[in-house]
Scaffold this motif. Structure first.
Motif, mmCIF file in Angstrom:
data_model
loop_
_atom_site.group_PDB
_atom_site.id
_atom_site.type_symbol
_atom_site.label_atom_id
_atom_site.label_comp_id
_atom_site.label_asym_id
_atom_site.label_seq_id
_atom_site.Cartn_x
_atom_site.Cartn_y
_atom_site.Cartn_z
ATOM 1 N N UNK A 161 0.876 -1.167 0.000
ATOM 2 C CA UNK A 161 0.000 0.000 0.000
ATOM 3 C C UNK A 161 0.912 1.215 0.000
ATOM 4 N N UNK A 162 0.686 2.159 -0.915
ATOM 5 C CA UNK A 162 1.665 3.214 -1.106
ATOM 6 C C UNK A 162 1.013 4.565 -1.316
ATOM 7 N N UNK A 163 1.835 5.598 -1.419
ATOM 8 C CA UNK A 163 1.361 6.938 -1.749
ATOM 9 C C UNK A 163 1.184 7.049 -3.254
ATOM 10 N N UNK A 164 0.551 8.138 -3.695
ATOM 11 C CA UNK A 164 0.340 8.322 -5.122
ATOM 12 C C UNK A 164 1.649 8.402 -5.895
ATOM 13 N N UNK A 165 2.680 8.977 -5.266
ATOM 14 C CA UNK A 165 3.940 9.102 -5.987
ATOM 15 C C UNK A 165 4.751 7.815 -5.962
#
Length: 289
Positions: A144-148
């Motif tokens: 699960x990650x950030x948009x960037x």
């Protein structure tokens, strides 16, 4: 094993028994044992979660955690690596092939296109020592990650089937914070609440250098405007630049080197706020200003 065999032989003689085997062997117990098989390189298991994400991992000393506990990554697929002296280097055909296999497997595992969610795919290779010992696998992990794509978020629960149901990880509507031409934050909000940006879709960038991709804003503008036109049911013409703005997120440098070419496009307004999705909104909702 030699010490044990010798002890047994001494005990037999002390008991007054013959050490000659009854099956007609030669009496030398030390040469009647089948050779031990060569140790096989262990392979990681799927559906296992990990407290941290690392570019390499040993199948022996990796410390997994239960997916119900806080974790950063989840192994969803294990592939067969090519037989070479060293693991494939980043950017090589072997490394790109592994990433492609992981990417395809991630769609099945998550139950949808992970590129349209706050998810990222990572290839984890054996350590150099493990490779020398015969390990020929690569591990596919989902985070699960950030948009960037540069941050990994701790989470609880497996990502298996995450995109088969409503999920907060799906890209939807956002309240962006913009400093000049740089987006410093994209805060996810429900589309029925005030927002100024919405995910419109993906475009496939050409196979250029990463430097050229980062500098090619004209290319991204044209491509994202076409993506927005399809998303909002608008004519894909020169008037698109007057209907809305756009935001794009490129793959990370590591993803680009691995062969990832998707660019995420968002419809964006500097001042106008909305309380609905713009999917199929049409020209009446998005007129030429």
């Amino acid at each position: 094993m030699r010490a044990v065999v010798t002890a047994v032989a001494v005990a037999m003689l002390a008991a007054g028994c013959s050490a000659t085997p009854s099956h007609g062997g030669d009496g030398d117990l030390t040469d009647d044992w089948a050779p031990l098989p060569a140790p096989a390189a262990l392979s990681p298991a799927v559906r296992v979660c990990h407290a941290r994400l690392a570019p390499t991992a040993s199948a022996v000393d990796d410390q997994p955690v239960g997916c119900g506990e806080v974790h950063v990554s989840e192994t969803f697929h294990v592939g067969r690596a090519p037989d070479s002296d060293v693991p494939p280097a980043a950017g090589t055909a072997g490394a790109r092939s592994a990433y492609s296999e992981c990417s395809e497997a991630a769609v099945d595992f998550a139950g949808g296109d992970w590129r349209t969610a706050r998810l990222a795919v990572h290839v984890v290779w054996p350590t150099g020592k493990g490779w020398s010992g015969g390990a020929r696998w690569f591990r596919c992990d989902l985070t699960q990650t950030d948009l960037d794509g540069y941050g990994q978020s701790g989470r609880t629960g497996s990502l298996e089937g995450e995109l088969t149901r409503p999920s907060p990880l799906r890209l939807g509507c956002f309240t962006p914070t913009v400093d000049g031409e740089t987006v410093t934050e994209m805060r996810s909000v429900p589309c029925d609440r005030k927002h100024r940006a919405e995910f419109a879709g993906l475009w496939q960038a050409p196979d250029v250098s990463y430097k050229e991709l980062e500098a090619g804003t004209d290319r991204s503008a044209a491509a994202c405007r076409s993506v927005i036109a399809r998303f909002a049911a608008l004519p894909d013409d020169s008037d698109m630049q007057y209907r809305s703005g756009w935001i794009s997120y490129n793959p990370t440098r590591t993803e680009w080197l691995a062969g990832e070419r998707r660019v995420r496009c968002f419809i964006y307004f500097a001042e106008r706020t909305l309380t609905r999705s713009l999917r199929n909104a049409g020209p009446s909702v998005l007129p030429v200003d």
